[in-house]
Design a protein around this motif. Structure first.
Motif, PDB file in Angstrom:
ATOM      1  N   HIS A 155      36.475 -24.169  -7.163  1.00 18.15           N
ATOM      2  CA  HIS A 155      36.423 -22.746  -6.815  1.00 18.15           C
ATOM      3  C   HIS A 155      35.977 -21.876  -7.985  1.00 18.15           C
ATOM      4  O   HIS A 155      35.378 -20.827  -7.775  1.00 18.15           O
ATOM      5  CB  HIS A 155      37.774 -22.277  -6.263  1.00 18.15           C
ATOM      6  CG  HIS A 155      38.000 -22.726  -4.854  1.00 18.15           C
ATOM      7  ND1 HIS A 155      38.628 -23.906  -4.540  1.00 18.15           N
ATOM      8  CD2 HIS A 155      37.632 -22.173  -3.662  1.00 18.15           C
ATOM      9  CE1 HIS A 155      38.664 -24.042  -3.214  1.00 18.15           C
ATOM     10  NE2 HIS A 155      38.077 -23.014  -2.670  1.00 18.15           N
ATOM     11  N   VAL A 156      36.272 -22.292  -9.207  1.00 20.45           N
ATOM     12  CA  VAL A 156      35.711 -21.581 -10.367  1.00 20.45           C
ATOM     13  C   VAL A 156      34.191 -21.656 -10.296  1.00 20.45           C
ATOM     14  O   VAL A 156      33.475 -20.643 -10.461  1.00 20.45           O
ATOM     15  CB  VAL A 156      36.230 -22.190 -11.691  1.00 20.45           C
ATOM     16  CG1 VAL A 156      35.426 -21.676 -12.882  1.00 20.45           C
ATOM     17  CG2 VAL A 156      37.719 -21.884 -11.871  1.00 20.45           C
ATOM     18  N   PHE A 157      33.684 -22.847  -9.999  1.00 21.63           N
ATOM     19  CA  PHE A 157      32.236 -23.032  -9.885  1.00 21.63           C
ATOM     20  C   PHE A 157      31.686 -22.220  -8.694  1.00 21.63           C
ATOM     21  O   PHE A 157      30.646 -21.558  -8.805  1.00 21.63           O
ATOM     22  CB  PHE A 157      31.931 -24.531  -9.719  1.00 21.63           C
ATOM     23  CG  PHE A 157      30.468 -24.840  -9.589  1.00 21.63           C
ATOM     24  CD1 PHE A 157      29.621 -24.743 -10.685  1.00 21.63           C
ATOM     25  CD2 PHE A 157      29.939 -25.248  -8.374  1.00 21.63           C
ATOM     26  CE1 PHE A 157      28.263 -25.031 -10.563  1.00 21.63           C
ATOM     27  CE2 PHE A 157      28.588 -25.540  -8.241  1.00 21.63           C
ATOM     28  CZ  PHE A 157      27.754 -25.423  -9.335  1.00 21.63           C
ATOM     29  N   ALA A 158      32.385 -22.254  -7.572  1.00 22.16           N
ATOM     30  CA  ALA A 158      31.945 -21.485  -6.395  1.00 22.16           C
ATOM     31  C   ALA A 158      31.847 -20.003  -6.745  1.00 22.16           C
ATOM     32  O   ALA A 158      30.910 -19.305  -6.325  1.00 22.16           O
ATOM     33  CB  ALA A 158      32.914 -21.693  -5.231  1.00 22.16           C
ATOM     34  N   ASN A 159      32.814 -19.519  -7.512  1.00 26.05           N
ATOM     35  CA  ASN A 159      32.796 -18.110  -7.912  1.00 26.05           C
ATOM     36  C   ASN A 159      31.535 -17.782  -8.705  1.00 26.05           C
ATOM     37  O   ASN A 159      30.874 -16.771  -8.461  1.00 26.05           O
ATOM     38  CB  ASN A 159      34.050 -17.819  -8.744  1.00 26.05           C
ATOM     39  CG  ASN A 159      34.224 -16.353  -9.053  1.00 26.05           C
ATOM     40  OD1 ASN A 159      34.087 -15.516  -8.175  1.00 26.05           O
ATOM     41  ND2 ASN A 159      34.502 -16.045 -10.306  1.00 26.05           N
ATOM     42  N   GLN A 214      26.134 -15.268  -8.814  1.00 25.57           N
ATOM     43  CA  GLN A 214      24.730 -15.304  -9.228  1.00 25.57           C
ATOM     44  C   GLN A 214      23.758 -15.310  -8.058  1.00 25.57           C
ATOM     45  O   GLN A 214      22.563 -15.051  -8.231  1.00 25.57           O
ATOM     46  CB  GLN A 214      24.480 -16.551 -10.088  1.00 25.57           C
ATOM     47  CG  GLN A 214      25.175 -16.488 -11.431  1.00 25.57           C
ATOM     48  CD  GLN A 214      25.001 -17.775 -12.236  1.00 25.57           C
ATOM     49  OE1 GLN A 214      23.937 -18.386 -12.226  1.00 25.57           O
ATOM     50  NE2 GLN A 214      26.048 -18.189 -12.916  1.00 25.57           N
ATOM     51  N   LEU A 215      24.246 -15.632  -6.878  1.00 22.82           N
ATOM     52  CA  LEU A 215      23.365 -15.823  -5.731  1.00 22.82           C
ATOM     53  C   LEU A 215      23.219 -14.498  -5.003  1.00 22.82           C
ATOM     54  O   LEU A 215      24.028 -14.146  -4.154  1.00 22.82           O
ATOM     55  CB  LEU A 215      23.965 -16.896  -4.827  1.00 22.82           C
ATOM     56  CG  LEU A 215      23.144 -17.413  -3.651  1.00 22.82           C
ATOM     57  CD1 LEU A 215      21.791 -17.922  -4.105  1.00 22.82           C
ATOM     58  CD2 LEU A 215      23.921 -18.529  -2.956  1.00 22.82           C
ATOM     59  N   ASP A 216      22.183 -13.790  -5.344  1.00 17.48           N
ATOM     60  CA  ASP A 216      22.013 -12.436  -4.814  1.00 17.48           C
ATOM     61  C   ASP A 216      21.326 -12.510  -3.449  1.00 17.48           C
ATOM     62  O   ASP A 216      20.204 -12.054  -3.256  1.00 17.48           O
ATOM     63  CB  ASP A 216      21.165 -11.626  -5.804  1.00 17.48           C
ATOM     64  CG  ASP A 216      21.085 -10.166  -5.389  1.00 17.48           C
ATOM     65  OD1 ASP A 216      21.968  -9.723  -4.626  1.00 17.48           O
ATOM     66  OD2 ASP A 216      20.125  -9.496  -5.813  1.00 17.48           O
ATOM     67  N   ARG A 217      22.036 -13.124  -2.501  1.00 13.00           N
ATOM     68  CA  ARG A 217      21.462 -13.363  -1.173  1.00 13.00           C
ATOM     69  C   ARG A 217      22.549 -13.176  -0.125  1.00 13.00           C
ATOM     70  O   ARG A 217      23.740 -13.121  -0.435  1.00 13.00           O
ATOM     71  CB  ARG A 217      20.936 -14.818  -1.111  1.00 13.00           C
ATOM     72  CG  ARG A 217      19.766 -15.110  -2.043  1.00 13.00           C
ATOM     73  CD  ARG A 217      18.453 -14.654  -1.452  1.00 13.00           C
ATOM     74  NE  ARG A 217      18.142 -15.442  -0.279  1.00 13.00           N
ATOM     75  CZ  ARG A 217      17.431 -16.572  -0.293  1.00 13.00           C
ATOM     76  NH1 ARG A 217      16.915 -17.002  -1.431  1.00 13.00           N
ATOM     77  NH2 ARG A 217      17.194 -17.250   0.822  1.00 13.00           N
TER      78      ARG A 217
END
Lengths: 323, 323
Positions: A265-269, A274-277
């Motif tokens: 979940h840290v990675f998902a965050n 970063q995913l501006d979509r």
């Protein structure tokens, strides 16, 4: 290497027995095989079969049930199941409407799946195969491996099949999903096969392997361990290149087997920041693992209304339940 | 130690942000706190709050939602949340019907929970606390720790609370469940705290630690690594001693954080084969972990019709969904 097991040669069979023992109302084991089948299906439903080497649990047996697979074939660890096992699964899944095979792009799986198709056709069972190749770590699309994106193909195709769709329609939506789903993985540690005392490869305490496959195949690149933020950036760059720029997305962060949910979940965050979509669906967890490897994969699927609705459809399997 | 993270001092906050980012329709973070709350609750429902140190994901934030918790408080890794955080969770969960705190039996959690109760009572919010102590590795019941059995207490109490039960009735069923649930763990590897480079203890390649706590506390016994069959026998003996002999059972096999699902199900198979009892419910997966520890815990709950029906009731949280 320490594993909770008995005879390593029988680990797959014991796993299947345990899965069925814990979920006996949902699934059963086809006698004399390593095939897991649904306990009950709607009548006249097209059959959906998947399978491959073991070591990727919960894939694929954990996805057998309502709204997903009708049968899953488990090979030995990292080893394709034989054609006879695929054939047994096809026979079990067929209700006269034909069977679609969803196969990850590995030579052995494709070859044994094709042989099983021939055996089935000889018995008058219509079959089709769709090959999944979502791993962008390999440049040549023909050589691309099937990894975690496979689970989204199974979910979507399974939801369509549950509505009484035809074999051709199931094939159509599986191919459509395959054409829109892309993934890439990173490993912090290797995995260790149950029958072998040594890890499948070495990684130093300050290294990670980028673009690794789910069988511990070498990746594109070995580099210094990076932060979650930088790792997210790295995987996103590689995967986004292959995704149409305007489409809304489904996002799957997949743990590789021994990565705690906290880290996932840290990675998902970091990925979501970063995913501006437009992210319409997000999944985080162990969906397609590689034994006890530590690491994650990132999967993006460019959805449209049709794919979105099948992602949201009810599903009831050991590992994926939604109402 | 390799972990997928950024600043180790901020790992809990990043985890909570990721959990909410991935599940925004279900949960939200209470601003300025480490408290996760449900997005929507039935009106006039008694509030259910749990919490404790982090490092046990998906516990407890992963169990916030319909049919389970109203709010979960996340302390730093292996560190009790402060009384102010518990108090914020109580305030958020209260709808005028009072709030039940479900607390694992650790001094810090109990003390801070009690202080938060005092703060709440001063504001006119009725509260009760039930302390969970399922770990039979400790002989003295007053000293027994709360481990994976906690999740079954949360599930059952949450299902009752969802029906509009009173605070006293929620307390009654939580206490009833606590009195009937027992667990024990085994570790194959230690865990490593994010802010520390070294594992919490050492285990040789041929050793396992029996009766370990979820914070890497020393267990009862360190011994040679045993097969899954022998490990199942060992844990079953210790846990069964504490369970009434005739009762039907719920069984929870819990992964400690980095134990692959394949191994968890191999172990489940051995437990089920050896457990010559009526098993009415079986759960296998990562329910209450200890960072990246490899190992499992075994939980048995002596059910009756009431407890069974609440285990089967619908639930919709990040980690536990049933229809």
């Amino acid at each position: 290497m320490k594993k909770l097991m008995n005879d390593p040669e029988r680990i797959v069979s014991s796993f299947l027995d345990g899965l069925v023992a814990a979920n006996g109302t949902l699934i059963q084991r086809l006698e004399g095989t390593d095939v897991i089948v649904r306990r009950s299906s709607p009548p006249q439903k097209v059959g959906l079969v998947s399978g491959g080497g073991s070591g990727h649990e919960p894939a694929h047996a954990g996805y057998v049930g309502k709204g997903m697979l009708d049968a899953a074939v488990a090979g030995e660890v990292f080893t394709s199941p034989g054609a006879d096992q695929f054939f047994a699964a096809i026979q079990a899944a067929d209700q006269g409407e034909g069977v679609l095979l969803l196969i990850k792009n590995y030579n052995g799986d494709v070859m044994n799946g094709e042989m099983a198709q021939e055996m089935a056709e000889a018995e008058g069972i219509k079959t089709e195969m769709v090959i999944i190749n979502d791993d962008v770590a390999v440049n040549d699309p023909d050589q691309r491996r099937g990894i975690a994106g496979t689970v989204l193909v199974q979910k979507i195709t399974g939801a369509l099949a549950e509505t009484g769709a035809s074999l051709q329609d199931a094939k159509r939506i599986a191919e459509k999903t395959v054409s829109r789903v892309r993934s890439m993985s990173v490993a912090l540690t290797p995995c260790t096969l149950p029958a072998v005392a040594q890890p499948s490869f070495d990684l130093a305490e300050d290294e990670m392997e980028v673009g690794i496959g789910i069988h511990g195949e070498r990746g594109m690149d070995r580099r210094e361990v990076a932060s979650s933020e930088k790792t997210a950036q790295l995987l996103l760059e590689s995967v986004l290149k292959e995704i149409p720029s305007a489409a809304p997305l489904a996002l799957l962060i997949n743990g590789m087997g021994s990565t705690p949910l906290m880290e996932q979940h840290v990675f998902a965050n970091d990925v979501i920041k970063q995913l501006d979509r437009d992210i319409q669906h997000t999944y985080v967890g162990d969906y397609m693992t590689s034994l006890d490897m530590a690491g994650v994969s990132l999967t993006l699927l460019a959805v449209d209304d049709e794919l979105s609705s099948y992602l949201q459809a009810p599903v009831h399997t050991v590992q994926w339940t939604q109402c």
